[in-house]
Design a protein around this motif. Structure first.
Motif, PDB file in Angstrom:
ATOM      1  N   ILE A 217      27.346  61.042  65.724  1.00 21.89           N
ATOM      2  CA  ILE A 217      26.621  60.045  65.071  1.00 21.89           C
ATOM      3  C   ILE A 217      27.260  58.848  64.898  1.00 21.89           C
ATOM      4  O   ILE A 217      28.234  58.693  64.360  1.00 21.89           O
ATOM      5  CB  ILE A 217      26.246  60.640  63.662  1.00 21.89           C
ATOM      6  N   GLY A 218      26.561  57.647  65.315  1.00 23.34           N
ATOM      7  CA  GLY A 218      27.153  56.399  65.211  1.00 23.34           C
ATOM      8  C   GLY A 218      26.124  55.469  63.974  1.00 23.34           C
ATOM      9  O   GLY A 218      25.583  56.055  63.295  1.00 23.34           O
ATOM     10  N   ASP A 219      26.568  54.210  63.930  1.00 20.55           N
ATOM     11  CA  ASP A 219      25.917  53.455  63.104  1.00 20.55           C
ATOM     12  C   ASP A 219      24.466  53.365  63.238  1.00 20.55           C
ATOM     13  O   ASP A 219      23.561  53.216  62.192  1.00 20.55           O
ATOM     14  CB  ASP A 219      26.453  51.822  63.075  1.00 20.55           C
ATOM     15  N   ALA A 220      23.679  53.529  64.480  1.00 18.71           N
ATOM     16  CA  ALA A 220      22.407  53.291  64.526  1.00 18.71           C
ATOM     17  C   ALA A 220      21.892  54.615  63.942  1.00 18.71           C
ATOM     18  O   ALA A 220      20.736  54.308  63.227  1.00 18.71           O
ATOM     19  CB  ALA A 220      22.024  53.280  66.132  1.00 18.71           C
ATOM     20  N   GLY A 221      22.243  55.725  64.127  1.00 18.66           N
ATOM     21  CA  GLY A 221      21.749  56.904  63.421  1.00 18.66           C
ATOM     22  C   GLY A 221      21.964  56.920  62.126  1.00 18.66           C
ATOM     23  O   GLY A 221      21.081  57.329  61.277  1.00 18.66           O
ATOM     24  N   LYS A 248      29.807  49.271  59.813  1.00 12.51           N
ATOM     25  CA  LYS A 248      28.280  48.842  59.468  1.00 12.51           C
ATOM     26  C   LYS A 248      27.830  50.102  58.634  1.00 12.51           C
ATOM     27  O   LYS A 248      26.985  50.364  57.738  1.00 12.51           O
ATOM     28  CB  LYS A 248      27.432  48.537  60.675  1.00 12.51           C
ATOM     29  N   GLY A 249      27.855  51.246  59.611  1.00 15.26           N
ATOM     30  CA  GLY A 249      27.199  52.542  59.000  1.00 15.26           C
ATOM     31  C   GLY A 249      27.925  52.877  57.682  1.00 15.26           C
ATOM     32  O   GLY A 249      27.213  53.549  56.718  1.00 15.26           O
ATOM     33  N   ALA A 250      29.331  52.783  57.614  1.00 16.67           N
ATOM     34  CA  ALA A 250      29.938  52.992  56.294  1.00 16.67           C
ATOM     35  C   ALA A 250      29.226  52.252  55.084  1.00 16.67           C
ATOM     36  O   ALA A 250      29.083  52.746  53.885  1.00 16.67           O
ATOM     37  CB  ALA A 250      31.405  52.733  56.272  1.00 16.67           C
ATOM     38  N   MET A 251      29.100  50.963  55.441  1.00 21.53           N
ATOM     39  CA  MET A 251      28.366  50.162  54.485  1.00 21.53           C
ATOM     40  C   MET A 251      26.922  50.579  54.114  1.00 21.53           C
ATOM     41  O   MET A 251      26.626  50.785  53.062  1.00 21.53           O
ATOM     42  CB  MET A 251      28.288  48.705  54.800  1.00 21.53           C
ATOM     43  N   ASP A 252      26.256  50.932  55.093  1.00 24.10           N
ATOM     44  CA  ASP A 252      24.797  51.591  54.772  1.00 24.10           C
ATOM     45  C   ASP A 252      25.155  52.752  53.954  1.00 24.10           C
ATOM     46  O   ASP A 252      24.166  52.904  53.105  1.00 24.10           O
ATOM     47  CB  ASP A 252      24.294  51.754  56.115  1.00 24.10           C
ATOM     48  N   LEU A 253      25.779  53.471  54.220  1.00 23.95           N
ATOM     49  CA  LEU A 253      25.990  54.754  53.399  1.00 23.95           C
ATOM     50  C   LEU A 253      26.537  54.488  52.018  1.00 23.95           C
ATOM     51  O   LEU A 253      26.125  55.217  50.950  1.00 23.95           O
ATOM     52  CB  LEU A 253      26.928  55.718  54.061  1.00 23.95           C
ATOM     53  N   SER A 254      27.407  53.403  51.936  1.00 20.07           N
ATOM     54  CA  SER A 254      27.796  52.895  50.445  1.00 20.07           C
ATOM     55  C   SER A 254      26.523  52.460  49.820  1.00 20.07           C
ATOM     56  O   SER A 254      26.324  52.552  48.572  1.00 20.07           O
ATOM     57  CB  SER A 254      28.840  52.000  50.755  1.00 20.07           C
ATOM     58  N   VAL A 255      25.724  51.651  50.299  1.00 16.04           N
ATOM     59  CA  VAL A 255      24.665  51.151  49.718  1.00 16.04           C
ATOM     60  C   VAL A 255      23.749  52.212  49.357  1.00 16.04           C
ATOM     61  O   VAL A 255      23.159  52.107  48.157  1.00 16.04           O
ATOM     62  CB  VAL A 255      24.067  50.213  50.364  1.00 16.04           C
ATOM     63  N   ILE A 283      38.165  50.721  55.295  1.00 20.41           N
ATOM     64  CA  ILE A 283      38.893  51.958  54.702  1.00 20.41           C
ATOM     65  C   ILE A 283      39.417  51.439  53.234  1.00 20.41           C
ATOM     66  O   ILE A 283      38.959  52.124  52.091  1.00 20.41           O
ATOM     67  CB  ILE A 283      40.014  52.586  55.136  1.00 20.41           C
ATOM     68  N   GLU A 284      39.923  50.261  53.198  1.00 17.45           N
ATOM     69  CA  GLU A 284      40.540  49.636  51.981  1.00 17.45           C
ATOM     70  C   GLU A 284      39.340  49.271  50.903  1.00 17.45           C
ATOM     71  O   GLU A 284      39.527  49.776  49.670  1.00 17.45           O
ATOM     72  CB  GLU A 284      41.420  48.692  52.038  1.00 17.45           C
ATOM     73  N   SER A 285      38.329  48.890  51.590  1.00 15.72           N
ATOM     74  CA  SER A 285      37.027  48.420  50.548  1.00 15.72           C
ATOM     75  C   SER A 285      36.450  49.822  49.986  1.00 15.72           C
ATOM     76  O   SER A 285      36.134  49.712  48.816  1.00 15.72           O
ATOM     77  CB  SER A 285      36.117  47.823  51.543  1.00 15.72           C
TER      78      SER A 285
END
Length: 289
Positions: A217-221, A248-255, A283-285
């Protein structure tokens, strides 16, 4: 344990974590490449279900399975494939788990099993992982699961159905009226497949655990998944480890996680570690969140 064919589904969050209104508290635990964040004391431990004897009601169903898959080598199914779940008495009404993991079931066998399964009232969990069925068997699962009103846990892991196959499984996912836990680990879903799953989440009124590890699964999913998860108010545990999630996916999950924590969502555990697409800066963020 991951990678073993007899892995049991984790238990849903205990009653102690529920709010007076009946929902789960919205304390959130996030596992990222940097480690565990926002720790919570809820534990999801695997069942250690003992084997049960032939006389348990529901074990008669094994005779139908034997007739379906054929072969004298499977005569032991009537003893081996039914496991008593802990926390239930030893009487005739005890709930059991049907373990058909790694039995090389093809499309015809899966269809025959699914046609009979709604008649067995005390089977509350089924493991169809690591078998040999494809799109036709997957479609049979999707067609008959809505009639299995007692099934709370469904494991389909390690079947390479891809997006085409999973479409048949989840077409009416919202109608699986008692579903609490769904394992779709290592099924080659990709972005297209996970989007098909995500689009069904708003209709899953009792789903608590969704395991999507090892699916490419990548950012689009993830973008679609992050948009739909908050609509599944009962989802407490989302597992996305070992995928191809980028910044981008990590940021979407964070939000999404922050939104769930602030709102009325039950989400308590979100993990997406062991991904090699994140930048050092991301990763640091995440580690500071």
């Amino acid at each position: 344990k991951k990678g073993q064919g007899t892995e049991d589904e984790p238990s849903p969050p205990s009653a102690a974590t529920r709010s007076p209104a009946g929902g789960l508290r919205s304390s959130l635990r996030v596992v990222t490449p940097r480690g565990l964040r926002r720790s919570h004391n809820t534990q999801f431990s695997p069942d250690t279900s003992p084997r049960i004897d032939d006389e348990i009601p529901g074990a008669h169903f094994a005779a139908h399975i034997i007739a379906t898959v054929g072969g004298a080598e499977r005569d032991g199914l009537n003893r081996e494939c039914f496991e008593r779940l802990p926390g239930h008495d030893d009487g005739d009404g005890g709930d059991v788990r049907l373990n058909l993991h790694g039995m090389k079931l093809d499309d015809e066998a899966v269809r025959s099993i699914m046609e009979k399964l709604p008649r067995v009232a005390n089977v509350v969990a089924i493991d169809l992982g690591h078998n040999s069925f494809h799109a036709d068997g997957a479609k049979a699962i999707g067609e008959h699961m809505p009639s299995c009103h007692c099934l709370k846990s469904v494991t389909l892991r390690d079947n390479a159905l891809g997006a085409y196959g999973i479409k048949g499984v989840v077409a009416d996912l919202g109608e699986w009226s008692s579903l609490r836990a769904l394992s779709l680990v290592n099924m080659k879903l990709g972005d297209e497949g996970v989007c098909l799953v995500a689009d069904q989440l708003p209709g899953c009124g009792l789903l608590q655990i969704l395991d999507l590890q090892l699916n490419g699964i990548g950012d689009a999913g993830v973008e679609v998944l992050a948009r739909q998860v908050p609509s599944c108010k009962t989802l407490a545990d989302l597992r996305l480890d070992h995928n191809e999630i980028g910044d981008k996916g990590a940021m979407d999950l964070s939000v999404m996680a922050q939104s769930c924590h602030a709102g009325q969502s039950s989400l308590e555990h979100l993990s997406f570690h062991q991904t090699n697409r994140l930048s050092k800066e991301m990763i640091e963020s995440l580690g500071k969140m």
